[in-house]
Design an enzyme around this catalytic site. Structure first.
Site, mmCIF file in Angstrom:
data_model
loop_
_atom_site.group_PDB
_atom_site.id
_atom_site.type_symbol
_atom_site.label_atom_id
_atom_site.label_comp_id
_atom_site.label_asym_id
_atom_site.label_seq_id
_atom_site.Cartn_x
_atom_site.Cartn_y
_atom_site.Cartn_z
ATOM 1 C CG ASP A 117 -1.782 -34.972 6.201
ATOM 2 O OD1 ASP A 117 -1.886 -35.370 7.517
ATOM 3 O OD2 ASP A 117 -2.706 -34.222 5.719
ATOM 4 C CD GLU A 164 0.192 -31.841 6.442
ATOM 5 O OE1 GLU A 164 0.838 -32.610 6.328
ATOM 6 O OE2 GLU A 164 -0.356 -31.269 5.413
ATOM 7 C CE1 TYR A 168 -4.286 -0.761 -0.314
ATOM 8 C CE2 TYR A 168 -3.741 -2.441 1.034
ATOM 9 C CZ TYR A 168 -4.642 -1.871 0.179
ATOM 10 O OH TYR A 168 -5.733 -2.287 -0.089
#
Lengths: 380, 724
Positions: free
Chosen positions: A260, A208, A112
């Site tokens: 996983d 995770e 910005y």
């Protein structure tokens, strides 16, 4: 989105610290080079080390990914790069202002600050933050300065609890008393911001995502097993990876990952272990070659006697990705990992950590992980 | 159903069906005259419906007139008048009665031939020879007369004046379709040529004849006038008389054609007005340039573009490779009947490209001497001879029998009729199909006022005659589809016409154009012809591609300039903020570099030969015309306001306000001044510059009116994809 601008710690207000002075000098040198070229009638151009796979080198000895020597030129008078050149110079100027003021800003804040209409036209210097973020990464590599040295930070992401007390910008934080939410990991965790005060933990268990972390935290796993518990909300951000590396290097704690059983989990482990392609220039600060992969393993469906319901079929994309990962030079010669990925492909399905919940709600924290830790059954 | 069957069965015990006997049938068998055949099959000749009948009548008469003038080496001046004989009919009437009169300044017709020419089908001078001409079958004008007779019962009226000092013949004749012979109902001598009646026909004709531009005595010292009354329908648009004359004028720039249309246009479908042709432009009241088509009180004048007749064409003998066995046998028989000469002589005189040496070689090849009489050649020997024809290496037929329109005149014609920014033309070398020489020419017009979102328009000519119907059956149309337009920076959906502001013109000149039907609407699809057409189109296409790429490159150059100059203000300020260097000095140094960079890029283009000196000749090519004033304006970003470095905040606000209003900078920089010429709103500049830059004689043509600023130059949007 963090829009606050923190005052940077310590003596920043008194005068520009030595590190900031060095960064200032680098920015000044870049701008002076451009001014010199301009006045000499030569084309201004910025040299930016390339952050691509082709310019990433696998350092087998150190076990991390490193950035190669390839450099891309970004000239002003080229239609493809003219705007990026301008954006790069704008951000350089923005960062100089930040350092001068002794403030830090979020990536969005910087976007910005530099965003305005190009004088005399209706065009914006930046249209989206997606244009701005890569320019900042370009500047990091071009100036060989770290993000925090440029006074830029990302959002907080990831959490930590465990048998450790730290000091964050002078505030002492006891990670044993963080309730259910844990300590939110900031994006800048350098020693001048965070110091380790007292640590009894013997290792770090990194999971995770938040849901699994909540399970372990609720079961007081870190208390029972005398460890630190962290998560990185999926692909761990730089702050999380840097903190894990410091815990590993400064306190000598082993980092053990529970991720996983799918190509994405394998990739997260790969990034934690040897670094990523786009941030290869920071690998020496982020990579943890000793990190261990505890699970979920391809064999667990059988060994833990899981229900058929936990299977998630591999997609074509998963299979493609798994084969790519198997071909990474750091996995290529690794028999354990080759067997693991082949096992995943042979299974034809993937499993999330939560699949262990089908056995029992606390099976993962009270049986699975402690048993594997005891057996030292992990991949390295 | 069932009951019906039953009923029939109930009546069944009737006598068995009795066939006709051979004798009975023979009583009904009789010759069909060609006229009778075509009365029943008028559609084969182009008289399918009222609208087309009117067009075909005009077309046949105009073709004949042009042929006659050219053969007599007279610059053609042709007046076409269509009179509405039933102007008070209701608006809903499907057709009306018209009188079509075509008056030419040709050589006139000898009295005794009038009946044959106008009153018999398949009678003419053109069928039996191999010579490039518009008519070839001897059907056209008599069929038109026949159609008129059938639909209105009115005879043809012919006035012809074969000599300047002779008086004219005034003849009314009707065709007897049973005998295919004319029946003259009125035959008298008259002084009334050109017919005075037409001078005062409309306000337009009155004005033109006062100015000596309409049917003047000097222009029409000899000539022929043909009037046919018929049921027809006059409309504008595609396949109209207007389009036909328009295109005829394009292909025949040496002819002056005056058209007096009927006072009333039939209602409905005036909508498919041809975009981009001067007829369409005339509707808008735009085209009033002197050498372009003009209109006076409803009378349309297609002026003569070039004071020069096409070169005279020679009649040729057939080429041995172009005939069939049966024709060879017939030729031998004919020769025996007329000359009784030797085969050796026959071969040399009745064929082209057979020298005495070739002839004696052919004679010995079939085992006869050079003195053997042609009449003694038996069928097996003729067959042998035919084989020899096929095997013998012979030069292709001569090509001086062809008169292509020519690149220059093609361009002149296109320029006259189609408003575009880019024109290219090319003429192929003559080639041969079935032993007949032919030559293909192509021209294209691109851009300007042509609609950009439609398929290209294809205009087709055979021996300078426009072909208006059956486009998709025509070899030329297939050639256009086969041409790889994508290679020339055009869009082309697979296997169809290119899409874009494009007009494609194809002309085939030949001693015998192979039409698919008697109405001569489409050229038959011979491989040799299609290939030549494609090659001609590809030549034009390459020129177009070069032009478009050049234009695109120039556009990119100006974009580049914009992009660079746009950012250097920001860069100067950023560097200033870091190093404290003087921003104004930085800006000026960068600006100078930006200018130099783009100048260098321009120079490189020059060396590539892609951009030619911008001021005089954009293309060093005879076959190309570029009309800069018709070029759609390059879309230029708003001029960049000069950057002020004094009070950043205030100046920025000021600039923002200026940008919003789109105001120009108070002192336009050199770049903007240079660009001004390309801008649509700088009318004076465009007018002063010669609009057409090519060969001198074309350059003398008047500039087409510069377009009013219809398309405002668009500004760059924030997400303009052209930037990167």
């Amino acid at each position: 989105m963090a829009k606050k601008t923190n005052t940077s710690g310590g003596g920043a207000k008194g005068g520009v610290k030595a590190r900031d002075a060095a960064t200032q000098q680098k920015i000044l040198a870049l701008a002076q080079e451009m001014a010199k070229r301009t006045h000499a009638g030569r084309e201004p151009l910025i040299q930016i080390p390339t952050r691509t796979k082709s310019n990433t080198i696998w350092n087998k000895k150190r076990g991390i990914l490193e950035m190669g020597a390839a450099v891309a030129e970004r000239p002003l008078f080229d239609l493809k790069t003219a705007k990026q050149f301008m954006q790069t110079m704008l951000h350089a100027s923005t960062i100089k202002d930040l350092i001068d003021a002794g403030k830090t800003s979020s990536l969005r804040g910087v976007f910005y600050k530099a965003k305005h209409t190009v004088a005399g036209t209706k065009e914006n210097t930046f249209d989206t933050q997606d244009e701005s973020d890569p320019i900042l990464e370009d500047l990091e590599v071009a100036l060989a300065a770290l993000r925090e040295e440029l006074h830029i930070f990302a959002e907080n992401r990831g959490s930590m609890v465990g048998n450790i007390t730290i000091v964050d910008k002078g505030d002492e934080i006891d990670c044993r008393r963080m309730g259910s939410g844990g300590y939110a990991l900031p994006s800048i965790v350098e020693p001048d911001v965070i110091q380790f005060k007292k640590c009894e933990a013997k290792f770090v268990l990194h999971v995770e995502k938040g849901t699994v972390w909540n399970r372990f935290n609720e079961d007081r796993f870190w208390e029972k097993n005398n460890c630190i518990l962290t998560h990185g909300a999926g692909q761990p951000p730089r702050g999380c990876r840097r903190l894990l590396q410091r815990l590993n290097q400064e306190l000598g704690l082993p980092i053990i990952c529970v991720l996983d059983n799918d190509p994405w989990g394998h990739y997260i482990y790969s990034v934690i272990k040897q670094g990523s392609i786009s941030l290869a220039f920071e690998s020496s600060r982020l990579a943890i070659p000793e990190a261990k992969f505890l699970g979920i393993r391809a064999k667990d469906f059988r060994e833990c006697g899981l229900d058929d319901a936990v299977k998630i079929d591999l997609t074509d994309n998963d299979i493609k990705r798994a084969k790519e990962i198997a071909a990474y030079p750091w996995f290529e010669g690794h028999r354990g990992w080759q067997r693991e990925i082949t096992g995943l492909l042979n299974n034809g399905f993937k499993m999330e950590v939560e699949s262990l919940i089908t056995k029992d709600i606390s099976y993962v924290s009270e049986t699975y992980v402690p048993e594997r830790l005891k057996a030292k059954d992990w991949l390295e | 159903m069932e009951s019906a069957v039953k009923d029939r069965n109930a009546q069944a015990p009737k006598k068995p069906r009795k066939g006709a006997t051979a004798e009975e049938m023979s009583a009904r068998q009789k010759e069909v005259s060609v006229s009778e055949f075509f009365v029943k099959n008028r559609h084969l000749l182009g008289f399918d419906n009222a609208r087309k009948a009117l067009l075909t009548t005009v077309k046949e008469a105009v073709d004949n007139s042009l042929d006659a003038c050219e053969e007599a080496a007279i610059l053609p001046e042709i007046v076409v008048v269509i009179e509405d004989l039933d102007p008070k009919r209701p608006a809903t009437a499907k057709s009306s009665r018209y009188r079509v009169t075509v008056i030419d300044n040709g050589p006139g017709i000898v009295r005794k031939q009038v009946e044959n020419i106008f009153g018999r089908l398949l009678y003419g001078s053109k069928f039996h020879r191999l010579k490039m001409s518009r008519g070839q079958q001897g059907i056209g004008i008599s069929a038109a007369g026949m159609n008129g007779l059938i639909t209105t019962g009115r005879p043809m009226v012919i006035t012809t004046k074969p000599g300047a000092k002779q008086s004219a013949h005034f003849i009314e004749l009707a065709m007897n379709t049973k005998t295919n012979r004319a029946e003259v109902t009125l035959d008298k001598e008259t002084k009334d040529f050109p017919p005075e009646r037409f001078l005062g026909l409309t306000p337009g004709t009155r004005q033109l004849s006062r100015e000596g531009k309409f049917l003047s005595e000097e222009s029409f010292r000899t000539g022929t006038s043909v009037s046919i009354e018929l049921e027809g329908k006059y409309q504008k648009g595609r396949g109209s008389v207007d389009e036909f004359l328009e295109l005829t004028a394009i292909a025949n720039p040496h002819a002056r054609i005056v058209f007096v249309p009927p006072t009333r246009v039939s209602q409905d479908d005036a909508d498919d007005m041809l975009p981009g042709t001067s007829a369409a432009a005339a509707e808008d009241g735009k085209s009033s340039a002197p050498v372009q088509t003009s209109e006076t009180g409803g009378v349309v004048v297609y002026p003569r573009g070039i004071e020069e007749l096409p070169p005279e064409t020679r009649e040729i003998q057939p080429h041995p490779k172009g005939i069939e066995l049966g024709i060879l046998l017939q030729m031998l028989k004919d020769y025996e009947a007329s000359e009784k000469g030797s085969l050796y002589e026959f071969l040399q005189t009745r064929f082209c490209r057979v020298s005495s040496a070739t002839a004696s070689r052919m004679c010995s090849a079939i085992g006869v001497t050079s003195r053997t009489r042609a009449g003694d050649i038996e069928a097996p020997q003729a067959e042998k001879l035919f084989k020899v024809f096929e095997d013998e290496k012979l030069p292709p037929p001569p090509t001086d029998c062809l008169a292509p329109i020519g690149v220059r005149q093609l361009l002149a014609g296109m320029l006259k009729g189609v408003k575009a920014e880019f024109y290219a033309a090319s003429t192929r070398e003559a080639a041969v199909y079935r032993g007949r020489p032919f030559q293909i020419e192509a021209a294209i017009a691109f851009g300007g006022d042509l609609p950009g979102d439609q398929s290209a328009r294809v205009i087709r000519f055979a021996n300078r005659v426009p072909l208006l119907f059956q486009q998709s059956a025509c070899s030329s149309f297939k050639a256009v589809e086969e041409t790889p337009w994508k290679n020339y920076a055009m869009q082309q959906p697979r296997g169809s016409l290119p899409v874009g502001p494009l007009v494609v013109m194809i002309h085939m000149a030949s001693v015998w154009v192979p039409f698919t039907s008697e109405s001569k609407e489409a050229i038959a699809d011979y491989d040799e012809i299609r290939k030549e057409m494609r090659l001609a189109l590809m030549e034009c296409g390459r020129k177009l591609g070069t032009y478009l790429r050049k234009r695109q490159k120039m556009r990119r150059e100006s974009e580049r300039r914009d992009v660079f100059e746009r950012y250097i203000g920001e860069i100067a300020k950023a560097i200033h903020a870091i190093t404290g260097d003087d921003a104004k000095k930085l800006y000026d140094a960068l600006l100078e570099q930006a200018r130099r960079k783009t100048a260098v890029a321009d120079q490189q283009l020059d060396e590539d030969g892609k951009v030619v000196k911008e001021d005089d000749e954009p293309f060093d090519d005879d076959g190309v015309i570029v009309v800069p004033s018709a070029i759609a304006p390059v879309e230029i970003a708003a001029p960049i306001a000069p950057v002020s470095f004094d009070e950043p905040k205030a100046a920025e606000k000021g600039r923002a306000a200026k940008g919003a209003k789109g105001a120009k900078s108070p002192e336009p920089r050199a770049k903007n001044a240079a660009k001004a010429e390309a801008k649509p709103d700088s009318k004076p500049a465009a007018k002063a510059a010669p609009a057409i830059v090519t060969r001198k004689d074309l350059a003398s043509r008047p500039a087409p009116e510069p377009k009013p600023a219809a398309k405002p130059s668009k500004r760059f949007d924030d997400d303009d994809p052209r930037l990167f």
